[in-house]
Design an enzyme around this catalytic site. Structure first.
Site, PDB file in Angstrom:
ATOM      1  N   LYS A 108     -97.754  -3.804   9.090  1.00 55.74           N
ATOM      2  CA  LYS A 108     -98.154  -4.442  10.341  1.00 55.74           C
ATOM      3  C   LYS A 108     -97.262  -5.666  10.501  1.00 55.74           C
ATOM      4  O   LYS A 108     -97.340  -6.616   9.723  1.00 55.74           O
ATOM      5  CB  LYS A 108     -99.623  -4.859  10.318  1.00 55.74           C
ATOM      6  CG  LYS A 108    -100.063  -5.506  11.620  1.00 55.74           C
ATOM      7  CD  LYS A 108    -101.419  -6.167  11.499  1.00 55.74           C
ATOM      8  CE  LYS A 108    -101.704  -6.981  12.756  1.00 55.74           C
ATOM      9  NZ  LYS A 108    -102.874  -7.869  12.597  1.00 55.74           N
ATOM     10  N   GLY A 169    -108.448 -14.535  16.614  1.00 56.64           N
ATOM     11  CA  GLY A 169    -109.604 -15.330  16.221  1.00 56.64           C
ATOM     12  C   GLY A 169    -110.384 -15.972  17.347  1.00 56.64           C
ATOM     13  O   GLY A 169    -111.375 -16.664  17.095  1.00 56.64           O
ATOM     14  N   ALA A 196    -106.378  -8.027  17.902  1.00 61.02           N
ATOM     15  CA  ALA A 196    -106.669  -9.461  18.047  1.00 61.02           C
ATOM     16  C   ALA A 196    -107.474  -9.767  19.305  1.00 61.02           C
ATOM     17  O   ALA A 196    -107.265  -9.170  20.362  1.00 61.02           O
ATOM     18  CB  ALA A 196    -105.404 -10.298  18.028  1.00 61.02           C
ATOM     19  N   GLY A 197    -108.385 -10.714  19.159  1.00 60.96           N
ATOM     20  CA  GLY A 197    -109.157 -11.221  20.278  1.00 60.96           C
ATOM     21  C   GLY A 197    -110.480 -10.525  20.515  1.00 60.96           C
ATOM     22  O   GLY A 197    -111.292 -10.975  21.327  1.00 60.96           O
ATOM     23  N   THR A 219    -112.206 -11.131  12.392  1.00 61.24           N
ATOM     24  CA  THR A 219    -113.105 -12.280  12.409  1.00 61.24           C
ATOM     25  C   THR A 219    -114.509 -11.943  12.893  1.00 61.24           C
ATOM     26  O   THR A 219    -115.500 -12.422  12.330  1.00 61.24           O
ATOM     27  CB  THR A 219    -112.507 -13.402  13.288  1.00 61.24           C
ATOM     28  OG1 THR A 219    -111.187 -13.692  12.838  1.00 61.24           O
ATOM     29  CG2 THR A 219    -113.349 -14.656  13.203  1.00 61.24           C
TER      30      THR A 219
END
Length: 271
Positions: A108, A169, A196-197, A219
């Site tokens: 990644k 995050g 992400a997000g 997260t």
């Protein structure tokens, strides 16, 4: 029909670089309160791939061999990442180290441009992806929703593109769904994974309803009050979103349309 039964009817299977993957959710492994809780969350999600940072691993955060033993026992595949790298050289060097440590040519790829937003350096990303692909790596690039960047990444050999939903995050979900929808339409045959997000199961379902092939998050599960239950919730949301997309989602309408036809409705003349 429960979620597990419904999953049987999801006849399409996720394939990444020619490898069949049993789940459309990918999880990060950072920030969990303990290895036991991490293990419970991974089991609850049914995940087939986990990401791990070489830097954290070498720093001893996951106690090295014990972490790899835990992952091996769960039967999931490791996807090392170049988290924290800010230059092409740093990312390429980290990828080569990860290949030695984890015995995989999957990587990644992250090249970070900004410390506050953790936005990808898209110029460095394409350059590093080109170098690594030529060296035999199967690259999973963390990028933005920019069409031109995705096109360049595909040209250098990336079979998977991983646009962000929002900055890492933040848990803000899909900040620019219109652009993500365009990306999906522009690359109908390319594997696209939202990375992400993602903050809530509904965000994951929305991504899948847009036609994305999978979601990657960390997260929202690791920092939940009950990571295992949250992992299960995300797994259910991903399955529901995918099934809805495959079934054919209802398009929004400008005018109301009665679900019961008016033809044949009796009318009474009341004086």
């Amino acid at each position: 029909m429960n979620v597990r039964d419904a999953a049987i009817h999801d006849t399409s299977q996720l394939s990444l670089y020619g490898q069949a993957i049993p789940s459309r959710i990918l999880l990060g492994t950072a920030g969990y309160p303990s290895p036991a809780i991490l293990s419970d969350a991974l089991r609850a999600s049914g995940v087939g791939i986990v990401t791990v940072s070489l830097r954290r691993e070498m720093a001893g955060e996951k106690t090295g061999a014990n972490f790899l033993k835990l992952i091996s026992a769960l039967g999931v595949r490791v996807l090392p990442n170049t988290a924290g790298c800010r230059t092409v050289r740093e990312a390429v060097t980290t990828a080569h180290m990860a290949r030695e440590v984890f015995a995989t040519d999957w990587i990644k790829l992250e090249v970070i441009a900004n410390d506050d937003t953790l936005q990808p350096d898209v110029f460095g990303l394409v350059e590093a992806a080109d170098i690594l692909t030529k060296d035999g790596f199967k690259v999973f690039p963390y990028t933005t929703e920019d069409l031109s960047v995705a096109e360049r990444l595909q040209r250098v050999g990336c079979q998977v593109i991983m646009p962000w939903g929002a900055p890492i995050g933040t848990g803000r979900g899909l900040v620019n769904p219109a652009a993500l929808k365009s990306l999906r339409a522009y690359f109908p045959d390319v594997t696209l994974i939202i990375d992400a997000g993602i903050g809530t199961p509904s965000h994951a379902a929305q991504a899948m309803e847009l036609g994305f092939d999978a979601v990657l998050l960390n997260t929202a599960v690791a920092k939940a009050a009950d990571p295992a239950r949250m992992a299960a919730a995300f797994s259910a949301a991903v399955t529901a979103g995918r099934l809805g997309y495959e079934a054919g989602l209802m398009l929004p309408r400008d005018m109301a349309v009665p679900s019961t036809p008016v033809a044949g409705t009796p009318f009474f003349d009341i004086d």
